[in-house]
Design a protein around this motif. Structure first.
Motif: not given
Length: 448
Positions: A119-123, A3-5, A58-61
């Motif tokens: 705030p996004c969760i990065i895959f 998770i990252k801004l 959260l936004i997924m990216v």
């Protein structure tokens, strides 16, 4: 996953968004979203300005393969487009002037407190996100996905949020908690369409018939709980029928016609009252207190002449004679302020035909077509008292009123409405007469 801004400017709208056909670039992706969502984007933007982004969603990216400092949005494209338009309304094409004006106005608020990082969760591997996106958008999936709330569950949540329950939910909970209601009936309560029940309970005339009131958002009553249950069970059973539709209760006249269909078994006995009002949500406590107190005295309903009609819309009498029933219904529709003479004459006809119907049903002795009306009224009152349908006070009241020539309820007064060209009826007097004889008339027809 991490998770990252991430800066808004580094987030790319997905050109392969499953909502739409694939497009070739960012501009096309944004314009396609605008074309499809229009004012929904405005509503979403307004909510973001008021409440911020949903922290539980959260936004997924995933990293953009051509530029490691940018990220492609996998889930949350609508929110990102709304934010980009808040940040820069000029992204909206000229043909969407109305949408542009709305976002231009919202932009002024946005610039005072801009959202620059999300705030996004990065895959790192896009495929790892597919399972979660699928569960979010494809229903319950046998319980693995999100199990949607039904109408009653939504209403309970709103109750917790707002501190008060819908009338319909209060009624459902009341019925669920009654020991004298069949378990099979209780099981079906979860299927009751709350919107239709709410529509009925929001109508003051329907509430008047049921014997309930609304005070500070709470459903209350002065009737004994068993009497309130009668019409509520009828309503619930009707709403659960396959052939019952909201069209049957959609408009005011529809609802009035509906409650007119109730039989005497569905209608509460308005004489069975308690010393004070009680809330339906606290009915169990009421029953316990009632047993401790013992029997309570009956109260007459308060009189009111504010209505326009002779008979209140909430008064339901099961009249099985077609013509008398038609007269009764006309007296519930006729505006006495404008048609007072017609109302007075029709009222007199209704009383006599009702009395005659009772006499014919029970073959009361020494009664014929020449018997004076006040004598017939007294005979019917005596019969009802002798058989326990009226108490002596109710019986004495009606007999005294109709025989006293100076009383506005007297038969002489009603004769004058018809035969004396100089005697004018007064609307408020007629309504007061009805309020006083209503229990007698209801009791009379309940025995026919």
């Amino acid at each position: 996953m991490e998770i990252k801004l991430i800066p808004l400017t580094s987030l790319l709208v997905n050109t392969e968004n499953p909502r739409y056909e694939m497009v070739s670039n960012q501009q096309e992706a944004i314009q396609l979203m605008i074309e499809e969502q229009k004012d929904k984007l405005v509503k979403l933007a307004e909510d973001i300005l008021a409440n911020g982004l949903n922290p539980s969603d959260l936004i997924m990216v995933t990293p953009y393969e051509k530029n490691e400092s940018q990220f492609v949005v996998l889930e949350g494209n609508r929110r990102i487009v709304a934010l980009k338009l808040l940040n820069n309304p000029n992204l909206i094409l000229e043909k969407h002037k109305s949408l542009y004006r709305k976002f231009k106005q919202l932009n002024e608020s946005f610039e005072k407190n801009p959202i620059v990082e999300i705030p996004c969760i990065i895959f790192s591997d896009e495929k790892e996100s597919y399972k979660w996106i699928r569960l979010k958008h494809t229903g319950e999936n046998d319980g693995i996905g999100t199990v949607s709330w039904d109408a009653q569950q939504k209403a309970r949540f709103e109750e917790r949020m707002e501190g008060k329950a819908k009338y319909s939910l209060q009624v459902i909970e009341f019925l669920k908690n009654q020991d004298n209601i069949e378990e099979e009936f209780k099981k079906q309560l979860k299927e009751v369409p709350l919107s239709s029940l709410q529509r009925l309970l929001s109508d003051p005339d329907v509430r008047g018939m049921i014997g309930i009131e609304i005070e500070n958002g709470k459903v209350v009553s002065r009737l004994e709980p068993d009497e309130v249950i009668k019409p509520l069970k009828r309503i619930v059973n009707d709403l659960l029928r396959d052939d019952f539709t909201v069209k049957q209760i959609y408009y005011k006249d529809d609802r009035l016609n509906y409650i007119e269909s109730f039989t005497k078994n569905d209608i509460p006995d308005k004489t069975k009252t308690l010393d004070q009002k009680w809330e339906l949500m606290s009915a169990l406590t009421l029953e316990r207190n009632k047993k401790e107190r013992g029997p309570t005295r009956q109260r007459n309903k308060p009189l009111s002449t504010k209505r326009k009609t002779l008979i209140p819309k909430s008064c339901i009498i099961p009249i099985n004679n077609p013509r008398i029933n038609k007269i009764y219904r006309e007296l519930k529709d006729l505006d006495l302020d404008n048609f007072c003479n017609a109302g007075a004459v029709l009222f007199r006809v209704f009383i006599e035909l009702s009395i005659d119907a009772f006499i014919e049903k029970y073959k009361l002795p020494k009664m014929d077509k020449d018997t004076k009306l006040h004598i017939k009224v007294q005979a019917v009152a005596d019969y009802l008292e002798a058989n326990g349908y009226l108490d002596k006070h109710q019986s004495k009241g009606i007999k005294t009123s109709v025989s006293d020539p100076n009383n506005i309820m007297s038969i002489n007064t009603f004769h004058s409405y018809i035969h004396n060209k100089n005697f004018n009826p007064i609307a408020s007097d007629l309504k007061l007469v009805w309020d006083n004889i209503e229990p007698f008339i209801i009791t009379l027809w309940n025995q026919i």
